[in-house]
Scaffold this motif. Sequence first.
Motif, PDB file in Angstrom:
ATOM      1  N   CYS A   2     -13.896-114.417  52.021  1.00 54.84           N
ATOM      2  CA  CYS A   2     -13.889-115.699  51.328  1.00 54.84           C
ATOM      3  C   CYS A   2     -13.052-115.487  50.079  1.00 54.84           C
ATOM      4  O   CYS A   2     -13.493-114.845  49.126  1.00 54.84           O
ATOM      5  CB  CYS A   2     -15.290-116.147  50.951  1.00 54.84           C
ATOM      6  SG  CYS A   2     -16.311-116.615  52.339  1.00 54.84           S
ATOM      7  N   GLY A   5      -9.426-120.433  47.051  1.00 55.45           N
ATOM      8  CA  GLY A   5      -8.570-121.423  47.697  1.00 55.45           C
ATOM      9  C   GLY A   5      -7.828-122.267  46.683  1.00 55.45           C
ATOM     10  O   GLY A   5      -7.714-123.473  46.853  1.00 55.45           O
ATOM     11  N   SER A  28     -10.196-120.044  53.859  1.00 52.78           N
ATOM     12  CA  SER A  28      -9.708-120.495  52.554  1.00 52.78           C
ATOM     13  C   SER A  28      -8.666-121.599  52.716  1.00 52.78           C
ATOM     14  O   SER A  28      -8.673-122.595  51.989  1.00 52.78           O
ATOM     15  CB  SER A  28      -9.082-119.333  51.780  1.00 52.78           C
ATOM     16  OG  SER A  28     -10.026-118.319  51.582  1.00 52.78           O
ATOM     17  N   ALA A  31     -10.460-124.810  53.784  1.00 52.39           N
ATOM     18  CA  ALA A  31     -11.185-125.415  52.659  1.00 52.39           C
ATOM     19  C   ALA A  31     -10.209-126.129  51.740  1.00 52.39           C
ATOM     20  O   ALA A  31     -10.473-127.251  51.280  1.00 52.39           O
ATOM     21  CB  ALA A  31     -11.976-124.363  51.897  1.00 52.39           C
ATOM     22  N   LEU A  32      -9.065-125.508  51.469  1.00 55.26           N
ATOM     23  CA  LEU A  32      -8.040-126.131  50.629  1.00 55.26           C
ATOM     24  C   LEU A  32      -7.499-127.392  51.287  1.00 55.26           C
ATOM     25  O   LEU A  32      -7.366-128.440  50.635  1.00 55.26           O
ATOM     26  CB  LEU A  32      -6.906-125.132  50.364  1.00 55.26           C
ATOM     27  CG  LEU A  32      -5.769-125.618  49.468  1.00 55.26           C
ATOM     28  CD1 LEU A  32      -6.267-125.952  48.075  1.00 55.26           C
ATOM     29  CD2 LEU A  32      -4.670-124.561  49.410  1.00 55.26           C
ATOM     30  N   TYR A  35     -10.685-130.054  51.465  1.00 52.66           N
ATOM     31  CA  TYR A  35     -11.395-130.457  50.247  1.00 52.66           C
ATOM     32  C   TYR A  35     -10.561-130.352  48.975  1.00 52.66           C
ATOM     33  O   TYR A  35     -11.014-130.760  47.912  1.00 52.66           O
ATOM     34  CB  TYR A  35     -12.669-129.612  50.076  1.00 52.66           C
ATOM     35  CG  TYR A  35     -13.587-129.695  51.263  1.00 52.66           C
ATOM     36  CD1 TYR A  35     -14.382-130.814  51.477  1.00 52.66           C
ATOM     37  CD2 TYR A  35     -13.656-128.652  52.184  1.00 52.66           C
ATOM     38  CE1 TYR A  35     -15.226-130.895  52.575  1.00 52.66           C
ATOM     39  CE2 TYR A  35     -14.504-128.727  53.283  1.00 52.66           C
ATOM     40  CZ  TYR A  35     -15.279-129.851  53.471  1.00 52.66           C
ATOM     41  OH  TYR A  35     -16.107-129.924  54.564  1.00 52.66           O
ATOM     42  N   ASN A  37      -8.526-128.155  45.903  1.00 54.11           N
ATOM     43  CA  ASN A  37      -8.894-127.011  45.071  1.00 54.11           C
ATOM     44  C   ASN A  37     -10.252-127.300  44.435  1.00 54.11           C
ATOM     45  O   ASN A  37     -10.349-128.024  43.464  1.00 54.11           O
ATOM     46  CB  ASN A  37      -7.834-126.773  43.998  1.00 54.11           C
ATOM     47  CG  ASN A  37      -8.142-125.551  43.156  1.00 54.11           C
ATOM     48  OD1 ASN A  37      -9.169-124.913  43.311  1.00 54.11           O
ATOM     49  ND2 ASN A  37      -7.244-125.233  42.242  1.00 54.11           N
ATOM     50  N   THR A  38     -11.288-126.734  45.010  1.00 51.24           N
ATOM     51  CA  THR A  38     -12.647-126.961  44.509  1.00 51.24           C
ATOM     52  C   THR A  38     -13.144-125.810  43.646  1.00 51.24           C
ATOM     53  O   THR A  38     -14.332-125.717  43.364  1.00 51.24           O
ATOM     54  CB  THR A  38     -13.624-127.192  45.679  1.00 51.24           C
ATOM     55  OG1 THR A  38     -13.594-126.046  46.520  1.00 51.24           O
ATOM     56  CG2 THR A  38     -13.272-128.440  46.459  1.00 51.24           C
ATOM     57  N   SER A  41     -16.631-123.417  43.969  1.00 51.40           N
ATOM     58  CA  SER A  41     -17.503-123.988  45.010  1.00 51.40           C
ATOM     59  C   SER A  41     -16.875-123.900  46.401  1.00 51.40           C
ATOM     60  O   SER A  41     -17.550-124.151  47.401  1.00 51.40           O
ATOM     61  CB  SER A  41     -17.860-125.435  44.686  1.00 51.40           C
ATOM     62  OG  SER A  41     -16.719-126.256  44.719  1.00 51.40           O
ATOM     63  N   SER A  42     -15.614-123.515  46.487  1.00 57.90           N
ATOM     64  CA  SER A  42     -14.970-123.398  47.802  1.00 57.90           C
ATOM     65  C   SER A  42     -15.649-122.352  48.679  1.00 57.90           C
ATOM     66  O   SER A  42     -15.555-122.416  49.902  1.00 57.90           O
ATOM     67  CB  SER A  42     -13.479-123.079  47.654  1.00 57.90           C
ATOM     68  OG  SER A  42     -13.292-121.788  47.115  1.00 57.90           O
ATOM     69  N   TYR A  45     -17.763-123.981  51.350  1.00 58.57           N
ATOM     70  CA  TYR A  45     -16.957-124.593  52.409  1.00 58.57           C
ATOM     71  C   TYR A  45     -16.384-123.516  53.325  1.00 58.57           C
ATOM     72  O   TYR A  45     -16.309-123.695  54.542  1.00 58.57           O
ATOM     73  CB  TYR A  45     -15.825-125.436  51.820  1.00 58.57           C
ATOM     74  CG  TYR A  45     -16.314-126.572  50.951  1.00 58.57           C
ATOM     75  CD1 TYR A  45     -17.173-127.535  51.466  1.00 58.57           C
ATOM     76  CD2 TYR A  45     -15.910-126.683  49.629  1.00 58.57           C
ATOM     77  CE1 TYR A  45     -17.627-128.586  50.673  1.00 58.57           C
ATOM     78  CE2 TYR A  45     -16.355-127.728  48.832  1.00 58.57           C
ATOM     79  CZ  TYR A  45     -17.208-128.674  49.358  1.00 58.57           C
ATOM     80  OH  TYR A  45     -17.649-129.703  48.575  1.00 58.57           O
ATOM     81  N   GLU A  46     -15.967-122.411  52.736  1.00 58.43           N
ATOM     82  CA  GLU A  46     -15.398-121.318  53.525  1.00 58.43           C
ATOM     83  C   GLU A  46     -16.461-120.670  54.408  1.00 58.43           C
ATOM     84  O   GLU A  46     -16.218-120.387  55.584  1.00 58.43           O
ATOM     85  CB  GLU A  46     -14.772-120.276  52.599  1.00 58.43           C
ATOM     86  CG  GLU A  46     -13.554-120.806  51.867  1.00 58.43           C
ATOM     87  CD  GLU A  46     -13.054-119.870  50.802  1.00 58.43           C
ATOM     88  OE1 GLU A  46     -13.292-118.650  50.913  1.00 58.43           O
ATOM     89  OE2 GLU A  46     -12.418-120.344  49.843  1.00 58.43           O
TER      90      GLU A  46
END
Length: 84
Positions: A2, A5, A28, A31-32, A35, A37-38, A41-42, A45-46
């Motif tokens: 992970c 991202g 990664s 997720a990018l 969602y 650039n989080t 917290s990414s 999602y990853e």
Amino acid sequence: FCTPGGGGAVIDGIEKNMKLELFHTEPSRMALLNYGNTSSSSIWYEMEYIQEYQKTNPLKKGHRIMQVAFGSGFKCTSGVWLKL
């Protein structure tokens, strides 16, 4: 893995310097894409992507996931998660 991202160039740099395969950075990138650039917290999602969607390297009991995070300046942290 992970990885942060924060953008395609960041993911590319991590992939190159850590000598990772495409499937390592796939979560990664997804997720990018899904969602944006989080920031930190990414990771969630990853991890969801790895567990639910990644077909090239599915997560199984006993597998470990390495989490790598970067902050502003010289901040860096990592952790290892174990699939129970």
